[in-house]
Design a protein around this motif. Structure first.
Motif, PDB file in Angstrom:
ATOM      1  N   SER A   1     -12.668  -7.794 -44.055  1.00 39.82           N
ATOM      2  CA  SER A   1     -12.450  -8.499 -45.308  1.00 39.82           C
ATOM      3  C   SER A   1     -13.736  -8.528 -46.140  1.00 39.82           C
ATOM      4  O   SER A   1     -13.716  -8.317 -47.360  1.00 39.82           O
ATOM      5  CB  SER A   1     -11.965  -9.921 -45.036  1.00 39.82           C
ATOM      6  N   THR A   2     -14.847  -8.759 -45.465  1.00 37.52           N
ATOM      7  CA  THR A   2     -16.136  -8.794 -46.155  1.00 37.52           C
ATOM      8  C   THR A   2     -16.475  -7.421 -46.716  1.00 37.52           C
ATOM      9  O   THR A   2     -16.914  -7.304 -47.860  1.00 37.52           O
ATOM     10  CB  THR A   2     -17.245  -9.273 -45.194  1.00 37.52           C
ATOM     11  N   ARG A   3     -16.255  -6.363 -45.944  1.00 34.87           N
ATOM     12  CA  ARG A   3     -16.504  -4.999 -46.441  1.00 34.87           C
ATOM     13  C   ARG A   3     -15.619  -4.680 -47.647  1.00 34.87           C
ATOM     14  O   ARG A   3     -16.057  -4.015 -48.588  1.00 34.87           O
ATOM     15  CB  ARG A   3     -16.276  -3.974 -45.335  1.00 34.87           C
ATOM     16  N   ASP A   4     -14.367  -5.142 -47.616  1.00 35.61           N
ATOM     17  CA  ASP A   4     -13.476  -4.949 -48.763  1.00 35.61           C
ATOM     18  C   ASP A   4     -14.035  -5.638 -50.004  1.00 35.61           C
ATOM     19  O   ASP A   4     -13.922  -5.119 -51.116  1.00 35.61           O
ATOM     20  CB  ASP A   4     -12.071  -5.480 -48.464  1.00 35.61           C
ATOM     21  N   LYS A   5     -14.636  -6.778 -49.818  1.00 37.13           N
ATOM     22  CA  LYS A   5     -15.220  -7.500 -50.951  1.00 37.13           C
ATOM     23  C   LYS A   5     -16.488  -6.798 -51.446  1.00 37.13           C
ATOM     24  O   LYS A   5     -16.691  -6.681 -52.652  1.00 37.13           O
ATOM     25  CB  LYS A   5     -15.505  -8.954 -50.572  1.00 37.13           C
ATOM     26  N   ILE A   6     -17.310  -6.319 -50.544  1.00 34.93           N
ATOM     27  CA  ILE A   6     -18.534  -5.620 -50.940  1.00 34.93           C
ATOM     28  C   ILE A   6     -18.190  -4.329 -51.695  1.00 34.93           C
ATOM     29  O   ILE A   6     -18.868  -3.962 -52.649  1.00 34.93           O
ATOM     30  CB  ILE A   6     -19.420  -5.321 -49.706  1.00 34.93           C
ATOM     31  N   SER A   7     -17.117  -3.665 -51.284  1.00 33.65           N
ATOM     32  CA  SER A   7     -16.710  -2.424 -51.954  1.00 33.65           C
ATOM     33  C   SER A   7     -15.875  -2.691 -53.210  1.00 33.65           C
ATOM     34  O   SER A   7     -15.438  -1.752 -53.866  1.00 33.65           O
ATOM     35  CB  SER A   7     -15.925  -1.533 -50.990  1.00 33.65           C
ATOM     36  N   GLU A   8     -15.682  -3.959 -53.523  1.00 30.41           N
ATOM     37  CA  GLU A   8     -14.951  -4.423 -54.706  1.00 30.41           C
ATOM     38  C   GLU A   8     -13.454  -4.130 -54.663  1.00 30.41           C
ATOM     39  O   GLU A   8     -12.785  -4.114 -55.687  1.00 30.41           O
ATOM     40  CB  GLU A   8     -15.564  -3.884 -55.997  1.00 30.41           C
ATOM     41  N   ARG A   9     -12.931  -3.914 -53.463  1.00 35.13           N
ATOM     42  CA  ARG A   9     -11.479  -3.827 -53.337  1.00 35.13           C
ATOM     43  C   ARG A   9     -10.881  -5.204 -53.632  1.00 35.13           C
ATOM     44  O   ARG A   9      -9.805  -5.317 -54.195  1.00 35.13           O
ATOM     45  CB  ARG A   9     -11.121  -3.357 -51.942  1.00 35.13           C
ATOM     46  N   PHE A  10     -11.606  -6.230 -53.206  1.00 33.82           N
ATOM     47  CA  PHE A  10     -11.279  -7.622 -53.516  1.00 33.82           C
ATOM     48  C   PHE A  10     -12.553  -8.283 -54.024  1.00 33.82           C
ATOM     49  O   PHE A  10     -13.646  -7.779 -53.784  1.00 33.82           O
ATOM     50  CB  PHE A  10     -10.761  -8.367 -52.279  1.00 33.82           C
ATOM     51  N   SER A  11     -12.419  -9.407 -54.691  1.00 33.30           N
ATOM     52  CA  SER A  11     -13.583 -10.085 -55.274  1.00 33.30           C
ATOM     53  C   SER A  11     -14.046 -11.253 -54.415  1.00 33.30           C
ATOM     54  O   SER A  11     -13.240 -11.921 -53.762  1.00 33.30           O
ATOM     55  CB  SER A  11     -13.223 -10.639 -56.658  1.00 33.30           C
ATOM     56  N   PHE A  12     -15.353 -11.489 -54.445  1.00 35.00           N
ATOM     57  CA  PHE A  12     -15.900 -12.706 -53.866  1.00 35.00           C
ATOM     58  C   PHE A  12     -15.585 -13.848 -54.826  1.00 35.00           C
ATOM     59  O   PHE A  12     -15.628 -13.671 -56.044  1.00 35.00           O
ATOM     60  CB  PHE A  12     -17.425 -12.612 -53.738  1.00 35.00           C
ATOM     61  N   THR A  13     -15.289 -15.023 -54.289  1.00 40.94           N
ATOM     62  CA  THR A  13     -15.164 -16.201 -55.139  1.00 40.94           C
ATOM     63  C   THR A  13     -16.576 -16.654 -55.516  1.00 40.94           C
ATOM     64  O   THR A  13     -17.553 -16.266 -54.859  1.00 40.94           O
ATOM     65  CB  THR A  13     -14.440 -17.360 -54.413  1.00 40.94           C
ATOM     66  N   ILE A  14     -16.693 -17.465 -56.525  1.00 37.09           N
ATOM     67  CA  ILE A  14     -18.011 -17.970 -56.923  1.00 37.09           C
ATOM     68  C   ILE A  14     -18.612 -18.803 -55.788  1.00 37.09           C
ATOM     69  O   ILE A  14     -19.823 -18.740 -55.546  1.00 37.09           O
ATOM     70  CB  ILE A  14     -17.954 -18.755 -58.255  1.00 37.09           C
ATOM     71  N   ASP A  15     -17.784 -19.553 -55.077  1.00 36.35           N
ATOM     72  CA  ASP A  15     -18.286 -20.340 -53.943  1.00 36.35           C
ATOM     73  C   ASP A  15     -18.820 -19.432 -52.834  1.00 36.35           C
ATOM     74  O   ASP A  15     -19.863 -19.714 -52.251  1.00 36.35           O
ATOM     75  CB  ASP A  15     -17.201 -21.268 -53.388  1.00 36.35           C
ATOM     76  N   GLU A  16     -18.110 -18.343 -52.548  1.00 36.75           N
ATOM     77  CA  GLU A  16     -18.578 -17.393 -51.547  1.00 36.75           C
ATOM     78  C   GLU A  16     -19.902 -16.765 -51.978  1.00 36.75           C
ATOM     79  O   GLU A  16     -20.830 -16.639 -51.176  1.00 36.75           O
ATOM     80  CB  GLU A  16     -17.543 -16.295 -51.309  1.00 36.75           C
ATOM     81  N   ALA A  17     -19.985 -16.383 -53.242  1.00 38.46           N
ATOM     82  CA  ALA A  17     -21.218 -15.781 -53.760  1.00 38.46           C
ATOM     83  C   ALA A  17     -22.388 -16.745 -53.616  1.00 38.46           C
ATOM     84  O   ALA A  17     -23.479 -16.350 -53.185  1.00 38.46           O
ATOM     85  CB  ALA A  17     -21.030 -15.372 -55.220  1.00 38.46           C
ATOM     86  N   ARG A  18     -22.175 -17.985 -53.932  1.00 40.73           N
ATOM     87  CA  ARG A  18     -23.241 -18.987 -53.794  1.00 40.73           C
ATOM     88  C   ARG A  18     -23.640 -19.180 -52.333  1.00 40.73           C
ATOM     89  O   ARG A  18     -24.820 -19.303 -52.017  1.00 40.73           O
ATOM     90  CB  ARG A  18     -22.799 -20.316 -54.393  1.00 40.73           C
ATOM     91  N   GLN A  19     -22.655 -19.219 -51.446  1.00 42.27           N
ATOM     92  CA  GLN A  19     -22.941 -19.383 -50.020  1.00 42.27           C
ATOM     93  C   GLN A  19     -23.786 -18.219 -49.502  1.00 42.27           C
ATOM     94  O   GLN A  19     -24.741 -18.417 -48.744  1.00 42.27           O
ATOM     95  CB  GLN A  19     -21.641 -19.475 -49.217  1.00 42.27           C
ATOM     96  N   ILE A  20     -23.438 -17.008 -49.905  1.00 40.19           N
ATOM     97  CA  ILE A  20     -24.176 -15.810 -49.491  1.00 40.19           C
ATOM     98  C   ILE A  20     -25.594 -15.856 -50.038  1.00 40.19           C
ATOM     99  O   ILE A  20     -26.565 -15.644 -49.301  1.00 40.19           O
ATOM    100  CB  ILE A  20     -23.449 -14.530 -49.950  1.00 40.19           C
ATOM    101  N   ARG A  21     -25.715 -16.140 -51.310  1.00 41.95           N
ATOM    102  CA  ARG A  21     -27.038 -16.218 -51.931  1.00 41.95           C
ATOM    103  C   ARG A  21     -27.909 -17.270 -51.249  1.00 41.95           C
ATOM    104  O   ARG A  21     -29.057 -17.016 -50.895  1.00 41.95           O
ATOM    105  CB  ARG A  21     -26.894 -16.523 -53.415  1.00 41.95           C
ATOM    106  N   ASP A  22     -27.344 -18.444 -51.050  1.00 46.88           N
ATOM    107  CA  ASP A  22     -28.120 -19.541 -50.457  1.00 46.88           C
ATOM    108  C   ASP A  22     -28.537 -19.246 -49.013  1.00 46.88           C
ATOM    109  O   ASP A  22     -29.629 -19.618 -48.601  1.00 46.88           O
ATOM    110  CB  ASP A  22     -27.326 -20.847 -50.511  1.00 46.88           C
ATOM    111  N   ALA A  23     -27.675 -18.557 -48.263  1.00 46.66           N
ATOM    112  CA  ALA A  23     -27.977 -18.266 -46.864  1.00 46.66           C
ATOM    113  C   ALA A  23     -28.972 -17.125 -46.687  1.00 46.66           C
ATOM    114  O   ALA A  23     -29.846 -17.193 -45.825  1.00 46.66           O
ATOM    115  CB  ALA A  23     -26.682 -17.932 -46.112  1.00 46.66           C
ATOM    116  N   TYR A  24     -28.852 -16.088 -47.512  1.00 41.62           N
ATOM    117  CA  TYR A  24     -29.639 -14.881 -47.271  1.00 41.62           C
ATOM    118  C   TYR A  24     -30.573 -14.455 -48.401  1.00 41.62           C
ATOM    119  O   TYR A  24     -31.515 -13.700 -48.171  1.00 41.62           O
ATOM    120  CB  TYR A  24     -28.712 -13.705 -46.950  1.00 41.62           C
ATOM    121  N   PHE A  25     -30.309 -14.902 -49.604  1.00 36.87           N
ATOM    122  CA  PHE A  25     -31.091 -14.453 -50.754  1.00 36.87           C
ATOM    123  C   PHE A  25     -31.506 -15.627 -51.645  1.00 36.87           C
ATOM    124  O   PHE A  25     -31.279 -15.604 -52.860  1.00 36.87           O
ATOM    125  CB  PHE A  25     -30.278 -13.444 -51.581  1.00 36.87           C
ATOM    126  N   PRO A  26     -32.107 -16.652 -51.063  1.00 35.60           N
ATOM    127  CA  PRO A  26     -32.451 -17.832 -51.869  1.00 35.60           C
ATOM    128  C   PRO A  26     -33.373 -17.466 -53.025  1.00 35.60           C
ATOM    129  O   PRO A  26     -34.259 -16.627 -52.887  1.00 35.60           O
ATOM    130  CB  PRO A  26     -33.148 -18.760 -50.867  1.00 35.60           C
TER     131      PRO A  26
END
Length: 67
Positions: free
Chosen positions: A29-54
């Motif tokens: 599911s995550t790979r599908d989102k990274i390849s833009e088959r599906f979109s990340f939600t804004i909450d997911e994007a924030r969680q990813i940024r905060d965890a790995y790319f502050p």
């Protein structure tokens, strides 16, 4: 593909599995989102940024590539 996100993942040694753990999604599911088959939600994007790319800009990380 989310080229900036993918490049930053490679630079920092972060896998799709790592991202999936943060957003409670499977690796596939995550790979599908990274390849833009599906979109990340804004909450997911924030969680990813905060965890790995502050401090990185969400618009930069999640800028859509050309299809």
């Amino acid at each position: 593909m989310l080229s900036n996100l993918k490049a930053e993942m490679v630079r920092r040694g972060i896998s799709a599995t790592d991202i999936g753990r943060v957003i409670s999604k499977t690796e596939r599911s995550t790979r599908d989102k990274i390849s833009e088959r599906f979109s990340f939600t804004i909450d997911e994007a924030r969680q990813i940024r905060d965890a790995y790319f502050p401090g990185m800009d969400l618009d930069f990380l999640f800028k859509s590539g050309e299809k």
